[in-house]
Design an enzyme around this catalytic site. Sequence first.
Site, PDB file in Angstrom:
ATOM      1  N   SER A 235     -34.145  59.443 -53.374  1.00 36.63           N
ATOM      2  CA  SER A 235     -33.961  60.383 -52.267  1.00 36.63           C
ATOM      3  C   SER A 235     -32.789  59.874 -51.430  1.00 36.63           C
ATOM      4  O   SER A 235     -32.437  58.682 -51.507  1.00 36.63           O
ATOM      5  CB  SER A 235     -35.223  60.403 -51.403  1.00 36.63           C
ATOM      6  OG  SER A 235     -34.991  61.088 -50.193  1.00 36.63           O
TER       7      SER A 235
ATOM      8  N   TYR B  73     -42.008  56.366 -46.396  1.00 36.99           N
ATOM      9  CA  TYR B  73     -41.277  57.122 -47.423  1.00 36.99           C
ATOM     10  C   TYR B  73     -39.930  56.448 -47.723  1.00 36.99           C
ATOM     11  O   TYR B  73     -39.547  56.285 -48.879  1.00 36.99           O
ATOM     12  CB  TYR B  73     -41.078  58.564 -46.942  1.00 36.99           C
ATOM     13  CG  TYR B  73     -40.458  59.492 -47.968  1.00 36.99           C
ATOM     14  CD1 TYR B  73     -41.162  59.906 -49.087  1.00 36.99           C
ATOM     15  CD2 TYR B  73     -39.150  59.964 -47.816  1.00 36.99           C
ATOM     16  CE1 TYR B  73     -40.598  60.756 -50.027  1.00 36.99           C
ATOM     17  CE2 TYR B  73     -38.573  60.814 -48.752  1.00 36.99           C
ATOM     18  CZ  TYR B  73     -39.304  61.210 -49.851  1.00 36.99           C
ATOM     19  OH  TYR B  73     -38.736  62.048 -50.780  1.00 36.99           O
TER      20      TYR B  73
END
Length: 260
Positions: free
Chosen positions: A146, A159
């Site tokens: 990501s 995350y």
Amino acid sequence: MKQNRRFDGKTAFVTGAGGGIGRETALAFAREGASVALVDLLEDGTAETLRLIEKDGGRGLAIPADISDAEAVARSFARAILAFGKIDHAVNNAGISQPQAATADIPLDVWARVMRVNVTGLWLCMREELRHMADRGSGSIVNLASLAGLRTLPMSTAYVASKHAVVGVTKNAAVEYAERGIRINAVAPGGVMTPMMDREFIGMDDAQRAAAVAQISALHPMKRRGAATEIADAILFLSSDQASFITGACLSVDGGWAAN
Ligand SMILES: NC(=O)c1ccc[n+]([C@@H]2O[C@H](COP(=O)([O-])OP(=O)(O)OC[C@H]3O[C@@H](n4cnc5c(N)ncnc54)[C@H](O)[C@@H]3O)[C@@H](O)[C@H]2O)c1
């Protein structure tokens, strides 16, 4: 125009294939000739992806499973091998986000779940994939990192930590297995229109939603969010022979966000 079929006779193992980026990746592999094992927690999601593949004349196998469960992963991989005989390409895409919270306020169970799915689950899948591909002396793996694996994302430290770990695992494994015919890369998407992003808007009215979308879009130099098909295109490129000299790379697919 004749459709490009880079994966005729090939097989792919795609996790998180019940929706979002995973579904588009599975559909793209199938359109280009691959038989695709569809792994996801969501039984309905894998069934729908399989229906879409078969409607197009492709071949797939729905495997409902939790990638954070070691035995379930081993069983799933074995089922895929039984059905297809081999796995040429793996895409470790299943992942979860976290409810926004300052670093000191993240509940322990949220931290643990994000790590268990995004890091341990991804590694459990890689373990099966690498053993099989090393025996065969060939294969490619693409992991879903990501923008949050390269940069900061305030209020999402669990995350961010998990996606930085995905980049690290990708690079380290790529170096270890480079001489054994296995290429391992990552893609780092920016904001992509998927069910994961839709969940961020739950409880918002139309005006709030439009404002949130505008705010996310503004983070990207291209001033828009990505489509799941645009991430799938990058994943297929990295999986294909066109990327035959690429390993250990993390490809940003983010409308320029990481460069900014
Ligand atoms: N959407 C974005 O903006 C974005 C941006 C950067 C990276 N990513 C990453 O891309 C990947 C796919 O994201 P998405 O937006 O398509 O998400 P999504 O939530 O729309 O789809 C993810 C799929 O993974 C499945 N899944 C989740 N946990 C699982 C588990 N334990 N076992 C098996 N399946 C499981 C879900 O059921 C779902 O079908 C994720 O790793 C995510 O972190 C997404």
